[in-house]
Design a protein around this motif. Structure first.
Motif: not given
Length: 298
Positions: A174-182, A248-257, A267-272
């Motif tokens: 669920k966290t990954r799904a929200a992060l993909e949309s983000f 830290n055990g949770n889906p995240a994004l690495v941003l590269r320039l 991120t912190r995800v609640e209710d999608a």
């Protein structure tokens, strides 16, 4: 230490090294400081008469806890002088950390920030009791309190954390799904799509440490956060890309320039929807996102 591979003290220390690092990191939120605690723990451990030690694992945890408490108090002064918000140092973690729900929640950026609101002793007691299931008697020996006092501290800390921790434990999928949309909204620059994945009360916290540009105070509200993020990424001088990772055990994004790490976004995800965004840009805190850091509760 490698020169003494057959030494019993070394073997025991190496066997519990990942556990000791995890204890120190959960107490400090800093991998660099956790490594220093490990070094200090080792120096004290080699002076111990092992014949007098009943439970070597517990004894090592006790040493590491005391050293972490000492360091927490000095870190307090550093944080008071820190430029802008202070966020924990992000760690690239292996998939097995995400599979251990208890461990993944305890080291998540959201939980680490909750732990920041505890006093040093409350944090030590909470981490040892709630995360590592250490007995009250052992915790008492580690923090120099009576078992009765430790029970009271544990109760107080648990109540404090429960009032601030995420209401639900969200699955990585669920966290990954929200992060993909983000991530998609970030790449297309579509403000409405970005706002759509953010909770109305979303909080954005940036950590540049006075070295990289970051908001000096939290940004609150979906539209403000959306505009702030797109405004910031739009000003990037170069090609900004994002890639999914496990931090830290949770889906995240690495941003590269232009291929170089610019920051890590957890991120912190609640209710999608995303209710918290934690963006670490301070270069000093980005050394642990290229190779995995082993964490364990055992």
């Amino acid at each position: 230490m490698s020169d003494h591979a057959t030494d019993p003290a070394t073997e025991t220390f190496v066997a519990h090294r990942n556990l000791l690092f995890t204890v120190a990191y959960e107490m400090l939120g800093s991998a660099a400081d956790a490594e220093d605690v490990l070094q200090e723990t080792w120096l004290r451990w080699v002076e111990v008469d092992l014949g007098q030690v009943h439970d070597q694992r517990a004894y090592l945890v006790r040493i590491a806890t005391r050293q972490s408490l000492n360091r927490l108090r000095t870190m307090k002064r550093r944080k008071e002088a820190y430029v802008g918000p202070w966020l924990p140092e992000p760690l690239l973690t292996a998939p097995d950390v995400a599979q251990d729900v208890e461990l993944a929640e305890s080291v998540s950026m959201a939980m680490m920030l909750v732990l920041e609101t505890l006093s040093p002793t409350e944090r030590a007691v909470f981490v040892l009791r709630e995360v590592f299931d250490v007995s009250y008697e052992e915790i008492a020996a580690a923090v120099d309190k009576s078992p009765a006092a430790v029970r009271q501290i544990a109760h107080r800390a648990r109540r404090h954390v429960d009032a601030r921790r995420p209401r639900e434990v969200v699955s990585p999928s669920k966290t990954r799904a929200a992060l993909e949309s983000f991530q998609h909204a970030l790449e297309t620059g579509d403000l409405q799509d970005l706002i759509g994945v953010l909770a109305p009360e979303v909080v954005f916290v940036g950590d540049g440490g006075g070295v990289k540009q970051a908001a000096l105070r939290p940004v609150i509200g979906a539209e403000k956060v959306g505009r702030y993020i797109l405004g910031g990424t739009g000003k990037a001088k170069g090609t900004l890309t994002s890639e999914p990772t496990m931090v830290n055990g949770n889906p995240a994004l690495v941003l590269r320039l232009d291929g170089e790490i610019d920051g890590v976004m957890a991120t912190r995800v609640e209710d999608a929807r995303i209710t918290g965004i934690y963006y670490v840009r301070n270069p000093v805190k980005l050394s642990r996102v290229e190779s995995e850091t082993p964490l364990t509760l055992r």
